[in-house]
Enzyme design. Structure first.
Site, PDB file in Angstrom:
ATOM      1  N   CYS A 176      43.317   3.777  35.060  1.00 28.43           N
ATOM      2  CA  CYS A 176      44.122   4.746  35.791  1.00 28.43           C
ATOM      3  C   CYS A 176      45.602   4.612  35.425  1.00 28.43           C
ATOM      4  CB  CYS A 176      43.933   4.544  37.294  1.00 28.43           C
ATOM      5  SG  CYS A 176      44.581   2.960  37.875  1.00 28.43           S
ATOM      6  N   ASP A 186      38.547  -0.497  34.961  1.00 27.98           N
ATOM      7  CA  ASP A 186      39.746  -0.721  34.160  1.00 27.98           C
ATOM      8  C   ASP A 186      39.525  -1.878  33.182  1.00 27.98           C
ATOM      9  OD1 ASP A 186      41.011   1.227  35.641  1.00 27.98           O
ATOM     10  OD2 ASP A 186      42.208  -0.166  36.828  1.00 27.98           O
ATOM     11  N   CYS A 223      36.263  -1.004  39.272  1.00 22.84           N
ATOM     12  CA  CYS A 223      37.011   0.232  39.029  1.00 22.84           C
ATOM     13  C   CYS A 223      36.897   0.702  37.579  1.00 22.84           C
ATOM     14  CB  CYS A 223      38.490   0.065  39.407  1.00 22.84           C
ATOM     15  SG  CYS A 223      39.384  -1.076  38.348  1.00 22.84           S
ATOM     16  N   CYS A 246      45.410  -3.662  39.844  1.00 21.43           N
ATOM     17  CA  CYS A 246      45.859  -3.358  38.478  1.00 21.43           C
ATOM     18  C   CYS A 246      46.899  -4.364  38.015  1.00 21.43           C
ATOM     19  CB  CYS A 246      46.446  -1.952  38.395  1.00 21.43           C
ATOM     20  SG  CYS A 246      45.260  -0.642  38.739  1.00 21.43           S
TER      21      CYS A 246
END
Length: 123
Positions: free
Chosen positions: A58, A35, A33, A102
């Site tokens: 995000c 991150d 992703c 996350c």
């Protein structure tokens, strides 16, 4: 989709930044992703006295980073090591299933910073 608590930590993140000459640094990333989370911390008498984060990602990544710093502040190293991805998500009143990774990153970044601190103490 996101709880009020997630939105609050995303729009008003706590403990953003980087500690100069930190006692511990942890950085983790999720290649799928994109991150990236970095946590720096200051420890006195086995207690996390200051903790900051920098996150590229995000809204959920920013919110989980902010929350994990709040959860760890003032805790002993042993207490902070008990913080899990699940407890981060619960503290934020839940995350959508697609964003649960996350919370993994936030808890992993905290653990990496603590491990770095412990390694320096034993050096």
């Amino acid at each position: 989709m996101y709880s009020e608590k997630v939105m609050d930590h995303f729009t008003n993140p706590r403990n953003v930044g980087e500690i100069e000459n930190p006692d511990g640094v942890g950085q983790v990333g999720n290649p799928s992703c994109g991150d990236i989370m970095k946590i720096t911390l200051r420890v006195e008498d086995n207690v996390i006295k200051d903790i900051k984060f920098k996150t590229f990602g995000c809204g959920a990544a920013v919110a989980t980073s902010s929350m994990v710093t709040e959860m760890a502040m003032g805790k002993t190293i042993e207490e902070a090591l008990q913080i899990t991805n699940k407890s981060v998500a619960e503290a934020l009143e839940g995350l959508p299933p697609a964003k649960m990774h996350c919370s993994n990153l936030a808890a992993d970044a905290l653990k990496a910073a603590i491990e770095d601190y412990l390694k320096k103490q034993n050096a």
